[in-house]
Design an enzyme around this catalytic site. Sequence first.
Site, mmCIF file in Angstrom:
data_model
loop_
_atom_site.group_PDB
_atom_site.id
_atom_site.type_symbol
_atom_site.label_atom_id
_atom_site.label_comp_id
_atom_site.label_asym_id
_atom_site.label_seq_id
_atom_site.Cartn_x
_atom_site.Cartn_y
_atom_site.Cartn_z
ATOM 1 N N TYR A 46 2.887 -5.757 -9.341
ATOM 2 C CA TYR A 46 2.832 -6.454 -8.051
ATOM 3 C C TYR A 46 4.249 -6.803 -7.588
ATOM 4 O O TYR A 46 4.638 -6.499 -6.457
ATOM 5 C CB TYR A 46 1.973 -7.722 -8.180
ATOM 6 N N SER A 105 5.312 -9.929 0.170
ATOM 7 C CA SER A 105 4.992 -11.146 -0.574
ATOM 8 C C SER A 105 6.280 -11.824 -0.982
ATOM 9 O O SER A 105 7.310 -11.163 -1.151
ATOM 10 C CB SER A 105 4.197 -10.792 -1.839
ATOM 11 N N LYS A 117 5.978 -4.989 -4.327
ATOM 12 C CA LYS A 117 6.245 -5.817 -3.148
ATOM 13 C C LYS A 117 7.738 -5.797 -2.814
ATOM 14 O O LYS A 117 8.130 -5.821 -1.645
ATOM 15 C CB LYS A 117 5.733 -7.246 -3.369
HETATM 16 P P1 NAI Z 1 -7.841 -9.923 0.277
HETATM 17 O O1 NAI Z 1 -8.248 -9.370 -1.038
HETATM 18 O O2 NAI Z 1 -8.640 -11.008 0.901
HETATM 19 O O3 NAI Z 1 -7.675 -8.757 1.344
HETATM 20 C C1 NAI Z 1 -7.177 -7.507 1.027
HETATM 21 C C2 NAI Z 1 -7.977 -6.486 1.783
HETATM 22 O O4 NAI Z 1 -7.381 -5.201 1.555
HETATM 23 C C3 NAI Z 1 -9.434 -6.383 1.303
HETATM 24 O O5 NAI Z 1 -10.313 -6.483 2.421
HETATM 25 C C4 NAI Z 1 -9.509 -5.018 0.641
HETATM 26 O O6 NAI Z 1 -10.787 -4.396 0.778
HETATM 27 C C5 NAI Z 1 -8.426 -4.264 1.380
HETATM 28 N N1 NAI Z 1 -7.932 -3.116 0.621
HETATM 29 C C6 NAI Z 1 -7.567 -3.059 -0.688
HETATM 30 N N2 NAI Z 1 -7.190 -1.816 -1.009
HETATM 31 C C7 NAI Z 1 -7.303 -1.069 0.114
HETATM 32 C C8 NAI Z 1 -7.070 0.292 0.416
HETATM 33 N N3 NAI Z 1 -6.656 1.152 -0.522
HETATM 34 N N4 NAI Z 1 -7.286 0.720 1.684
HETATM 35 C C9 NAI Z 1 -7.731 -0.128 2.642
HETATM 36 N N5 NAI Z 1 -7.973 -1.425 2.411
HETATM 37 C C10 NAI Z 1 -7.774 -1.895 1.165
HETATM 38 O O7 NAI Z 1 -6.331 -10.411 0.028
HETATM 39 P P2 NAI Z 1 -5.216 -11.045 0.973
HETATM 40 O O8 NAI Z 1 -4.646 -12.163 0.214
HETATM 41 O O9 NAI Z 1 -5.698 -11.256 2.348
HETATM 42 O O10 NAI Z 1 -4.141 -9.860 0.944
HETATM 43 C C11 NAI Z 1 -3.576 -9.286 2.109
HETATM 44 C C12 NAI Z 1 -2.120 -8.990 1.833
HETATM 45 O O11 NAI Z 1 -1.412 -10.221 1.612
HETATM 46 C C13 NAI Z 1 -1.877 -8.138 0.584
HETATM 47 O O12 NAI Z 1 -0.896 -7.168 0.850
HETATM 48 C C14 NAI Z 1 -1.354 -9.160 -0.422
HETATM 49 O O13 NAI Z 1 -0.548 -8.575 -1.414
HETATM 50 C C15 NAI Z 1 -0.587 -10.091 0.478
HETATM 51 N N6 NAI Z 1 -0.292 -11.408 -0.100
HETATM 52 C C16 NAI Z 1 -1.293 -12.279 -0.400
HETATM 53 C C17 NAI Z 1 -0.998 -13.516 -0.944
HETATM 54 C C18 NAI Z 1 -2.061 -14.511 -1.300
HETATM 55 O O14 NAI Z 1 -1.741 -15.536 -1.904
HETATM 56 N N7 NAI Z 1 -3.310 -14.276 -0.954
HETATM 57 C C19 NAI Z 1 0.400 -13.919 -1.206
HETATM 58 C C20 NAI Z 1 1.367 -12.929 -0.861
HETATM 59 C C21 NAI Z 1 1.019 -11.732 -0.309
#
Ligand code: NAI
Length: 263
Positions: free
Chosen positions: A151, A138, A155
Amino acid sequence: MRVRDKVVVVTGAASGIGRAMALRFAAEGAAGVLVADLDGAGASEVAHRIGERAVAVRADVSVEDDVRGLVTAAEGTFGPVDLFCSNAGIITGHGLEATDPEWTRTIAVNVLAHVYAARAVVPGMVERGGGYLLNTCSAAGLVSCPGDAPYAVTKSAAISFAEWVAIHYATKGVKVSVLCPQGVRTGMFEQGIAEQHLTARAVGASGAILDPDTVADEVIEGLAAERFHIFPHPEVAEFVRRKADDPDRWLAGMARFVDSLEA
Ligand code: NAI
């Protein structure tokens, strides 16, 4: 690296950025996409959408055996893993008041999961003479994240770990990229909306919130160019440069920014 004909694993692929990447990799002609998530039903929906070149596996990336199991499943179904996208992540929404269990869980999901993935795939990649890790980190790991302490810290650690793998395995054919977005319209964004907006404002961004598909476009480009940093928001790269040029000024500016939030 082109994903055509490659075997790919994507964690956190039931929703958001992971889902968009899994669908895009399939559209680009990947030989097989292993769709992994804690949300098994969500993972199955994504795999079903892709069709026969995908399998869904329910896995908790904070459990090393689960992560190993993903590699075994991908190998058994499609062949050796060419690209492992360690993408699952969580956010707490808390600063100093974050509890020990919140810290521990966030460290496990946002940091240790990357370690488990590397342990599971890197030795085979070295043996085969090549492979690729894409770790979703991130912008908050580069420029801190006002609001959410676990967080920002995890990260940052994840980026540091990716750098460590990159410098130890580059000459053995293993490439690494870190994906560093700062505001993408996903479930996590809705949950951590305050923090995400703050990070966007802290880096002086217009606050532009991207769709996961735009991030997937940037990933395809970043992988093709084999760039270590993949920044879907260009202003993040500029902010990182300003921080490196004058860290004291950066710190003072961030402190004034956080003060202004509390005023
Ligand atoms: P999201 O919440 O839509 O997707 C995250 C997914 O990870 C979910 O499907 C969830 O069930 C799964 N998950 C959570 N814990 C888990 C575990 N222990 N084992 C397996 N799966 C697990 O969120 P998003 O935004 O798509 O996040 C994806 C990545 O992007 C994350 O690492 C997040 O930190 C990063 N990110 C997101 C940003 C944003 O603005 N949405 C900005 C910067 C980074």
